[in-house]
Design a protein around this motif. Structure first.
Motif, PDB file in Angstrom:
ATOM      1  N   LYS A   1       2.307   1.841  -3.480  1.00 50.54           N
ATOM      2  CA  LYS A   1       1.323   2.327  -4.452  1.00 50.54           C
ATOM      3  C   LYS A   1       1.058   3.812  -4.261  1.00 50.54           C
ATOM      4  O   LYS A   1       0.819   4.535  -5.211  1.00 50.54           O
ATOM      5  CB  LYS A   1       0.021   1.554  -4.309  1.00 50.54           C
ATOM      6  N   LYS A   2       1.091   4.294  -3.004  1.00 50.25           N
ATOM      7  CA  LYS A   2       0.844   5.719  -2.718  1.00 50.25           C
ATOM      8  C   LYS A   2       2.012   6.587  -3.191  1.00 50.25           C
ATOM      9  O   LYS A   2       1.845   7.722  -3.560  1.00 50.25           O
ATOM     10  CB  LYS A   2       0.591   5.932  -1.241  1.00 50.25           C
TER      11      LYS A   2
ATOM     12  N   LYS B   1       0.826  -1.203   0.000  1.00 52.86           N
ATOM     13  CA  LYS B   1       0.000   0.000   0.000  1.00 52.86           C
ATOM     14  C   LYS B   1       0.863   1.256   0.000  1.00 52.86           C
ATOM     15  O   LYS B   1       0.547   2.247  -0.662  1.00 52.86           O
ATOM     16  CB  LYS B   1      -0.958   0.006   1.189  1.00 52.86           C
ATOM     17  N   LYS B   2       1.967   1.232   0.767  1.00 53.01           N
ATOM     18  CA  LYS B   2       2.872   2.390   0.818  1.00 53.01           C
ATOM     19  C   LYS B   2       3.512   2.631  -0.545  1.00 53.01           C
ATOM     20  O   LYS B   2       3.678   3.758  -0.986  1.00 53.01           O
ATOM     21  CB  LYS B   2       3.957   2.202   1.867  1.00 53.01           C
TER      22      LYS B   2
END
Length: 83
Positions: free
Chosen positions: A81-82, A78-79
């Motif tokens: 992708k951000k 998730k990190k």
């Protein structure tokens, strides 16, 4: 839903209490009873009193480690992708 939660909690408490009572009786009381007494037919040999909890502990720690590892990998993805 509250009644179902209470029923599940009661069931888990009763199961835990019965396992604790059985194990305590097996480890503390049975070694002092004569080996030809009928009580011994309800219990495994005393060696299993060590083997079973150790195996259960290793399995629990392994499952917890896998869970924590998967959560860490998901948070890392998730990190990335951000960013």
């Amino acid at each position: 839903m509250e009644l179902a939660d209470r029923a599940v909690g009661l069931l888990l408490t009763l199961i835990s209490l019965s396992i604790f009572t059985y194990f305590t009786f097996w480890v503390i009381i049975v070694p002092f009873v004569d080996s030809d007494h009928f009580v011994h037919q309800y219990f495994l040999p005393l060696e299993y009193a060590i083997i079973i909890p150790v195996f259960a502990g290793v399995a629990l720690l392994s499952l917890l480690s896998l869970f924590v590892g998967s959560v860490m990998l998901k948070s890392r993805k998730k990190k990335n992708k951000k960013a």
